[in-house]
Write a protein that holds these residues in place. Structure first.
Motif, PDB file in Angstrom:
ATOM      1  N   PRO A  71       0.951  -1.159   0.181  1.00  0.00           N
ATOM      2  CA  PRO A  71       0.086  -0.142  -0.078  1.00  0.00           C
ATOM      3  C   PRO A  71       0.868   1.140   0.106  1.00  0.00           C
ATOM      4  O   PRO A  71       1.989   1.406   0.392  1.00  0.00           O
ATOM      5  N   ARG A  72       0.319   2.349  -0.659  1.00  0.00           N
ATOM      6  CA  ARG A  72       1.079   3.592  -0.622  1.00  0.00           C
ATOM      7  C   ARG A  72       1.050   4.205   0.519  1.00  0.00           C
ATOM      8  O   ARG A  72       1.952   4.982   1.383  1.00  0.00           O
ATOM      9  N   GLY A  73      -0.112   4.026   1.364  1.00  0.00           N
ATOM     10  CA  GLY A  73      -0.180   4.593   2.694  1.00  0.00           C
ATOM     11  C   GLY A  73      -0.054   3.528   3.889  1.00  0.00           C
ATOM     12  O   GLY A  73       0.812   2.500   3.372  1.00  0.00           O
ATOM     13  N   GLU A  74      -0.660   3.598   4.888  1.00  0.00           N
ATOM     14  CA  GLU A  74      -0.583   2.840   6.051  1.00  0.00           C
ATOM     15  C   GLU A  74      -1.623   1.365   5.942  1.00  0.00           C
ATOM     16  O   GLU A  74      -1.445   0.477   6.268  1.00  0.00           O
ATOM     17  N   ALA A  75      -2.654   1.959   5.395  1.00  0.00           N
ATOM     18  CA  ALA A  75      -3.635   0.866   5.379  1.00  0.00           C
ATOM     19  C   ALA A  75      -3.454  -0.330   4.152  1.00  0.00           C
ATOM     20  O   ALA A  75      -3.181   0.122   3.275  1.00  0.00           O
ATOM     21  N   PRO A  76      -3.344  -1.571   4.858  1.00  0.00           N
ATOM     22  CA  PRO A  76      -3.050  -2.556   3.701  1.00  0.00           C
ATOM     23  C   PRO A  76      -4.348  -2.749   2.787  1.00  0.00           C
ATOM     24  O   PRO A  76      -5.381  -2.276   2.995  1.00  0.00           O
ATOM     25  N   VAL A  77      -3.987  -3.278   1.643  1.00  0.00           N
ATOM     26  CA  VAL A  77      -5.036  -3.388   0.558  1.00  0.00           C
ATOM     27  C   VAL A  77      -5.325  -5.000   0.457  1.00  0.00           C
ATOM     28  O   VAL A  77      -4.416  -5.781   0.616  1.00  0.00           O
ATOM     29  N   ARG A  78      -6.783  -5.198   0.503  1.00  0.00           N
ATOM     30  CA  ARG A  78      -7.377  -6.518   0.789  1.00  0.00           C
ATOM     31  C   ARG A  78      -7.898  -7.017  -0.456  1.00  0.00           C
ATOM     32  O   ARG A  78      -8.857  -6.433  -1.055  1.00  0.00           O
TER      33      ARG A  78
END
Length: 375
Positions: free
Chosen positions: A78-85
């Motif tokens: 992910p580009r930010g902190e939240a993972p992509v699911r």
């Protein structure tokens, strides 16, 4: 040392010859895949914007790294902190994701690169950059069945040779401009051309002019011509479409909404029709001098998807063999298209043709980058 760690490290160092960095490939999570738009093993240029898809057969968290330097993995997703699911079982997840405001650009120097996907059943705390060995140590704490990896190789080409710029003005204006047989548009016109020798042809309104251009890298060449012309009358041309209400563009300029009758000097012109909800249509038409108006009727296809196209050079754009006019380098043009297979071709003087086929599904919002390598 655990057997899992031994296996991971063996894979890490055993793959060093097959990959640009020794990347962990020991997990057994099924169906993990990643693909660069346009296919793996593409040749990319510095500054080019790229897109890709990634997925896994089941639900999992996705982490994508760009590997350009030995043993350095730069996190793209992910580009930010939240993972992509990913929910799994479908078309995968597109990156950049719609509305995310993120762009992925190719950086120099030239050489090989690698998109590396890590899919895990549990979220991981990964820094913006991580080494392959650090990643292997982290994965050592996971069950083999809870993670998997896949990769997509690409190559970064050397920056293209500086282009030459040609500005053409004619009296009368509106002459059709061809360079090396490629239709560029109507005068006045400014175009970027690869250095080298080119054949210029101007025609229309009873006038014809041909000459050779010899261009060096970075040249700025201006051509101003006053051509003798015959007194030719303006010809009429009727355009209709099914359904009605398409916007008609002649040589890139809006002229009317169908059904309508346009006027132009005799000769070959580029006609393009656009209507919301319909696939864009284009063709070269010959408008001849005659008493009664000639014409054309076009049946437009329903469009439920879009395709956004960019090129790295000024180029003539074709969709499924239909000419759609001139696309400037780096500019984006969004084309409404019908679901199915489509072929996009870009042509530019002094460059190799760029050609790509793409399968577009109902509701897709696809993007495409076309590279035209200098001859």
């Amino acid at each position: 040392m655990s057997w899992r760690k031994l296996a991971v490290l063996a894979l890490v160092f055993g793959l060093a010859l097959a990959q640009p960095a020794p990347l962990p490939r020991g997990g057994t999570l099924a169906g993990v895949w990643i693909e660069l738009q346009g296919g793996c093993d593409r040749v990319l240029t510095p500054g080019e914007t790229i897109a890709f898809r990634a997925g896994v057969s089941g639900a999992a968290y996705l982490y994508v790294f760009d590997v350009r330097a030995p043993d350095v993995l730069v996190r793209l997703v992910p580009r930010g902190e939240a993972p992509v699911r990913s929910a799994g079982g479908g078309e995968g997840v597109r990156f950049p994701q719609p509305g995310a405001g993120v762009r992925y650009q190719v950086t120099g120097p030239s050489g090989e690169g690698y998109l590396y996907l890590l899919a895990t059943r549990v979220p991981l705390a990964l820094p913006p950059e991580v080494s392959a060995l650090e990643l292997a140590r982290l994965l050592d704490g996971l069950d083999f069945a809870s993670w998997g990896a896949a990769g997509c190789r690409y190559r970064v080409a050397a920056p293209p040779t500086a282009q030459a710029v040609v500005a053409i003005e004619t009296e009368p204006a509106g002459l059709t401009v061809y360079v090396d047989g490629v239709h560029l548009g109507a005068s006045p016109l400014t175009a970027s051309l690869a250095p080298g020798v080119h054949r210029l042809r101007l025609e229309g309104a009873g006038a014809l002019h041909e000459q050779t251009l010899r261009l060096a890298p970075g040249d700025r060449f201006s051509l101003r011509l006053r051509l003798p012309i015959e007194a030719l009358p303006v010809a009429r041309f009727a355009v209709s479409s099914a359904p009605d209400g398409a916007w008609a563009y002649l040589d890139g300029r809006y002229v009317c909404a169908t059904p309508c009758e346009l006027e132009a000097r005799p000769g070959v012109h580029l006609l393009r029709l656009e209507r919301p909800g319909q696939q864009v249509w284009g063709a070269y038409v010959r408008i001849a001098t005659q008493d009664a108006a000639s014409g054309i009727t076009v049946t437009l296809k329903e469009a439920s998807a879009t395709l956004t196209v960019r090129t790295d050079a000024d180029a003539a754009l074709f969709l499924d063999g239909m000419p759609l006019g001139w696309l400037r380098a780096g500019e984006a043009r969004t084309l409404p298209v019908a679901p199915g297979w489509h072929e996009v071709v870009a042509l530019a003087p002094g460059r190799e043709a760029a050609r790509e086929r793409i399968l577009i599904l109902d509701g897709d919002r696809e993007e495409m980058e076309l590279d035209l390598d200098a001859l």
